[in-house]
Scaffold this motif. Structure first.
Motif, PDB file in Angstrom:
ATOM      1  N   VAL A  21       0.851  -1.185   0.000  1.00 52.36           N
ATOM      2  CA  VAL A  21       0.000   0.000   0.000  1.00 52.36           C
ATOM      3  C   VAL A  21       0.890   1.239   0.000  1.00 52.36           C
ATOM      4  O   VAL A  21       1.790   1.365   0.836  1.00 52.36           O
ATOM      5  N   TYR A  22       0.617   2.132  -0.944  1.00 52.48           N
ATOM      6  CA  TYR A  22       1.413   3.348  -1.101  1.00 52.48           C
ATOM      7  C   TYR A  22       0.577   4.594  -0.848  1.00 52.48           C
ATOM      8  O   TYR A  22      -0.606   4.639  -1.188  1.00 52.48           O
ATOM      9  N   VAL A  23       1.219   5.600  -0.288  1.00 52.12           N
ATOM     10  CA  VAL A  23       0.685   6.957  -0.292  1.00 52.12           C
ATOM     11  C   VAL A  23       1.431   7.700  -1.398  1.00 52.12           C
ATOM     12  O   VAL A  23       2.672   7.720  -1.410  1.00 52.12           O
ATOM     13  N   ALA A  24       0.694   8.279  -2.327  1.00 49.89           N
ATOM     14  CA  ALA A  24       1.330   8.927  -3.472  1.00 49.89           C
ATOM     15  C   ALA A  24       1.927  10.266  -3.067  1.00 49.89           C
ATOM     16  O   ALA A  24       1.250  11.109  -2.472  1.00 49.89           O
ATOM     17  N   SER A  25       3.193  10.463  -3.401  1.00 50.70           N
ATOM     18  CA  SER A  25       3.861  11.732  -3.129  1.00 50.70           C
ATOM     19  C   SER A  25       3.644  12.732  -4.252  1.00 50.70           C
ATOM     20  O   SER A  25       3.713  13.948  -4.050  1.00 50.70           O
TER      21      SER A  25
ATOM     22  N   LYS B 248       4.367   3.036   2.644  1.00 50.31           N
ATOM     23  CA  LYS B 248       5.325   3.339   1.592  1.00 50.31           C
ATOM     24  C   LYS B 248       4.891   4.585   0.835  1.00 50.31           C
ATOM     25  O   LYS B 248       3.707   4.908   0.772  1.00 50.31           O
ATOM     26  N   GLU B 249       5.862   5.289   0.260  1.00 52.58           N
ATOM     27  CA  GLU B 249       5.570   6.436  -0.594  1.00 52.58           C
ATOM     28  C   GLU B 249       6.104   6.180  -1.992  1.00 52.58           C
ATOM     29  O   GLU B 249       7.127   5.514  -2.171  1.00 52.58           O
ATOM     30  N   GLY B 250       5.415   6.698  -2.989  1.00 57.79           N
ATOM     31  CA  GLY B 250       5.875   6.575  -4.356  1.00 57.79           C
ATOM     32  C   GLY B 250       5.077   7.488  -5.251  1.00 57.79           C
ATOM     33  O   GLY B 250       3.991   7.943  -4.894  1.00 57.79           O
ATOM     34  N   LYS B 251       5.591   7.758  -6.423  1.00 58.67           N
ATOM     35  CA  LYS B 251       4.891   8.610  -7.379  1.00 58.67           C
ATOM     36  C   LYS B 251       3.824   7.807  -8.114  1.00 58.67           C
ATOM     37  O   LYS B 251       4.004   6.618  -8.401  1.00 58.67           O
ATOM     38  N   LEU B 252       2.729   8.480  -8.425  1.00 57.60           N
ATOM     39  CA  LEU B 252       1.567   7.858  -9.066  1.00 57.60           C
ATOM     40  C   LEU B 252       1.419   8.397 -10.476  1.00 57.60           C
ATOM     41  O   LEU B 252       1.503   9.605 -10.707  1.00 57.60           O
ATOM     42  N   SER B 253       1.183   7.497 -11.433  1.00 54.54           N
ATOM     43  CA  SER B 253       0.922   7.890 -12.815  1.00 54.54           C
ATOM     44  C   SER B 253      -0.450   7.367 -13.219  1.00 54.54           C
ATOM     45  O   SER B 253      -0.807   6.226 -12.928  1.00 54.54           O
ATOM     46  N   THR B 254      -1.233   8.216 -13.899  1.00 53.85           N
ATOM     47  CA  THR B 254      -2.635   7.915 -14.187  1.00 53.85           C
ATOM     48  C   THR B 254      -2.915   7.933 -15.682  1.00 53.85           C
ATOM     49  O   THR B 254      -2.437   8.806 -16.410  1.00 53.85           O
TER      50      THR B 254
ATOM     51  N   ALA C 107       6.860   4.578 -21.731  1.00 49.54           N
ATOM     52  CA  ALA C 107       7.892   5.619 -21.749  1.00 49.54           C
ATOM     53  C   ALA C 107       7.482   6.803 -20.876  1.00 49.54           C
ATOM     54  O   ALA C 107       8.307   7.364 -20.138  1.00 49.54           O
ATOM     55  N   ALA C 108       6.187   7.168 -20.943  1.00 48.80           N
ATOM     56  CA  ALA C 108       5.712   8.304 -20.158  1.00 48.80           C
ATOM     57  C   ALA C 108       5.710   7.989 -18.665  1.00 48.80           C
ATOM     58  O   ALA C 108       6.052   8.846 -17.836  1.00 48.80           O
ATOM     59  N   ILE C 109       5.320   6.765 -18.306  1.00 50.04           N
ATOM     60  CA  ILE C 109       5.328   6.362 -16.900  1.00 50.04           C
ATOM     61  C   ILE C 109       6.754   6.376 -16.348  1.00 50.04           C
ATOM     62  O   ILE C 109       6.999   6.813 -15.221  1.00 50.04           O
ATOM     63  N   SER C 110       7.686   5.918 -17.160  1.00 55.32           N
ATOM     64  CA  SER C 110       9.093   5.947 -16.759  1.00 55.32           C
ATOM     65  C   SER C 110       9.561   7.385 -16.564  1.00 55.32           C
ATOM     66  O   SER C 110      10.259   7.700 -15.592  1.00 55.32           O
ATOM     67  N   ALA C 111       9.131   8.271 -17.464  1.00 54.26           N
ATOM     68  CA  ALA C 111       9.495   9.689 -17.341  1.00 54.26           C
ATOM     69  C   ALA C 111       8.874  10.305 -16.100  1.00 54.26           C
ATOM     70  O   ALA C 111       9.465  11.212 -15.488  1.00 54.26           O
ATOM     71  N   ASN C 112       7.696   9.810 -15.724  1.00 47.79           N
ATOM     72  CA  ASN C 112       7.040  10.287 -14.498  1.00 47.79           C
ATOM     73  C   ASN C 112       7.671   9.718 -13.236  1.00 47.79           C
ATOM     74  O   ASN C 112       7.283  10.098 -12.130  1.00 47.79           O
ATOM     75  N   ASP C 113       8.600   8.755 -13.418  1.00 47.05           N
ATOM     76  CA  ASP C 113       9.290   8.119 -12.288  1.00 47.05           C
ATOM     77  C   ASP C 113       8.303   7.454 -11.336  1.00 47.05           C
ATOM     78  O   ASP C 113       8.454   7.480 -10.114  1.00 47.05           O
ATOM     79  N   ALA C 114       7.255   6.842 -11.917  1.00 43.09           N
ATOM     80  CA  ALA C 114       6.153   6.320 -11.112  1.00 43.09           C
ATOM     81  C   ALA C 114       6.455   4.939 -10.551  1.00 43.09           C
ATOM     82  O   ALA C 114       7.056   4.088 -11.211  1.00 43.09           O
ATOM     83  N   THR C 115       5.982   4.714  -9.342  1.00 44.48           N
ATOM     84  CA  THR C 115       6.037   3.405  -8.698  1.00 44.48           C
ATOM     85  C   THR C 115       4.719   2.668  -8.870  1.00 44.48           C
ATOM     86  O   THR C 115       4.684   1.440  -8.941  1.00 44.48           O
ATOM     87  N   VAL C 116       3.609   3.436  -8.916  1.00 44.10           N
ATOM     88  CA  VAL C 116       2.280   2.844  -9.072  1.00 44.10           C
ATOM     89  C   VAL C 116       1.525   3.540 -10.200  1.00 44.10           C
ATOM     90  O   VAL C 116       1.773   4.699 -10.516  1.00 44.10           O
TER      91      VAL C 116
END
Length: 267
Positions: free
Chosen positions: A130-134, A171-177, A189-198
């Motif tokens: 479970v992540y809280v999005a930063s 846990k904390e991580g960046k979220l991509s939607t 490629a865009a998710i990687s650029a967003n540095d997303a974990t979830v």
């Protein structure tokens, strides 16, 4: 949850939190996309389904549950079932509309967007985490024109909750939607650029509306499938949905208990 103010470095929501530092959080809005994710929390907090047909526009399938839990007035809203197809109204359009209408009608002090998400093993995610999005951003709004490209990505920091994350050991991580469950090469490629974990289908849309209306929002996401794993995403998502939803609901309950009695800056 907004881009940082160039002078102070604060977000709009954080500025609001500072102004309201002397007021304990009273009205909580939980936004959830799927009925499977919502109903256990309805039971946990003993919420009742709203029968006030004037709360939302006539004809929409949106459902609100509400009640009092400890010192909090809790509103849980999910977009309901698609009127034509009978499936959960997932995705950014429903999330945006529901968030806007709920803020206007309910005037929440804080939003919790809870839901399931895909995770990336390259970032250390495992099924059930479970992540809280930063941070939140979009990965499927491609506008290759200067400045419009940044608008399409819509990257924003979420409302900062360092004490909550530390005390609940989340846990904390960046979220991509994005609006697709699968992942195209462009999305990857865009998710990687967003540095997303979830990766989810609603979060950045909720963040956009909450930011627009200056309401602090936090994002609690539980991993149902490993996007860069061996199993097909849809198969793994359905296989793990029930078990991971239990982990999500436990985490949301912990967050709500933590929020109770606190002011926004305390989080």
């Amino acid at each position: 949850m907004a881009p940082a103010n160039e002078i102070t470095g604060e977000t709009t929501a954080e500025t609001k939190a500072a102004v309201e530092s002397s007021h304990p959080i009273s009205t909580l809005l939980i936004i959830i996309a799927m009925q499977t994710e919502a109903l256990p929390l309805v039971t946990k907090f003993q919420l009742s389904e709203d029968t006030d047909e004037s709360l939302f526009p006539k004809g929409v399938p949106w459902v609100r549950y509400h009640g009092t839990y400890k010192d909090l007035h809790i509103n849980l809203v999910w977009p309901g079932k698609d009127p034509s197809l009978g499936v959960d109204s997932v995705g950014t359009i429903s999330a945006s509309l529901v968030t806007y209408a709920s803020i206007q009608a309910l005037k929440p002090d804080l939003i919790i967007n809870a839901g399931t998400a895909g995770g990336f093993k390259a970032k250390g995610a495992n099924v059930g985490d479970v992540y809280v999005a930063s941070d939140a951003a979009f990965h499927d709004r491609r506008i290759p024109i200067p400045v419009f490209d940044l608008y399409g990505i819509g990257a924003r920091r979420t409302f900062s909750t360092p004490n909550l994350v530390k005390d609940l050991n989340l846990k904390e991580g960046k979220l991509s939607t994005g609006d697709s469950l699968d992942m195209s090469p462009h999305d990857e490629a865009a998710i990687s650029a967003n540095d997303a974990t979830v990766k989810d289908m609603e979060g950045a849309a909720v963040a956009y509306v909450a930011d627009l209306l200056s309401v602090p929002a936090i994002f609690v996401k539980a991993v149902t499938d490993i996007v860069d794993g061996e199993k097909p995403t849809a198969e793994e998502f359905l296989q793990n949905l029930i078990a991971v939803t239990a982990a999500l609901d436990q985490a949301v309950t912990q967050v709500v208990d933590y929020v109770n009695g606190k002011c926004l800056p305390d989080l």
